[in-house]
Enzyme design. Structure first.
Site, PDB file in Angstrom:
ATOM      1  N   PHE A  14     -22.293  28.818 -26.353  1.00  0.00           N
ATOM      2  CA  PHE A  14     -21.561  30.076 -26.221  1.00  0.00           C
ATOM      3  C   PHE A  14     -21.494  30.745 -27.578  1.00  0.00           C
ATOM      4  O   PHE A  14     -20.686  30.400 -28.426  1.00  0.00           O
ATOM      5  CB  PHE A  14     -20.140  29.814 -25.700  1.00  0.00           C
ATOM      6  CG  PHE A  14     -19.971  30.127 -24.247  1.00  0.00           C
ATOM      7  CD1 PHE A  14     -19.029  31.042 -23.825  1.00  0.00           C
ATOM      8  CD2 PHE A  14     -20.750  29.501 -23.304  1.00  0.00           C
ATOM      9  CE1 PHE A  14     -18.874  31.330 -22.482  1.00  0.00           C
ATOM     10  CE2 PHE A  14     -20.610  29.767 -21.966  1.00  0.00           C
ATOM     11  CZ  PHE A  14     -19.666  30.693 -21.547  1.00  0.00           C
ATOM     12  N   HIS A  15     -22.352  31.714 -27.792  1.00  0.00           N
ATOM     13  CA  HIS A  15     -22.297  32.524 -28.994  1.00  0.00           C
ATOM     14  C   HIS A  15     -21.816  33.900 -28.564  1.00  0.00           C
ATOM     15  O   HIS A  15     -21.231  34.044 -27.483  1.00  0.00           O
ATOM     16  CB  HIS A  15     -23.653  32.547 -29.711  1.00  0.00           C
ATOM     17  CG  HIS A  15     -24.798  32.888 -28.808  1.00  0.00           C
ATOM     18  ND1 HIS A  15     -25.151  34.178 -28.509  1.00  0.00           N
ATOM     19  CD2 HIS A  15     -25.631  32.090 -28.088  1.00  0.00           C
ATOM     20  CE1 HIS A  15     -26.179  34.168 -27.666  1.00  0.00           C
ATOM     21  NE2 HIS A  15     -26.485  32.904 -27.391  1.00  0.00           N
TER      22      HIS A  15
END
Length: 87
Positions: A14-15
């Site tokens: 999750f960026h």
């Protein structure tokens, strides 16, 4: 309140982009959503808070959902956690 644990499958974790999509979806529900990874618990409606979790591929993340539409929210948000990929 209901909770469920999901495994993140996105190879990039999750960026910024997947976090933005997730937070936008959380915002469509009137309930409170907390995201838990390890001993950290954050507000699922905050991109910055979500990014501080450092969610990577194969991490187990627990959603705690409380309020109206909680069952629908946990179902739809769980799908995002496990299947969100860049397009």
């Amino acid at each position: 309140m209901i909770s469920q644990t999901f495994t993140v499958l996105n190879p990039s974790g999750f960026h910024a982009r997947p976090t933005k999509v997730f937070v936008q979806k959380v915002g469509t529900f009137p309930c409170k959503v907390n995201v838990i990874k390890g001993d950290k618990k954050v507000n699922g409606k905050s991109s910055l808070s979500m990014l501080t979790l450092g969610i990577q591929q194969n991490d187990e993340v627990t959603l705690e959902v409380d309020g109206e539409q909680e069952e629908q929210a946990i179902k739809e948000l769980g799908v995002l956690l496990t299947h969100i990929f860049e397009e």
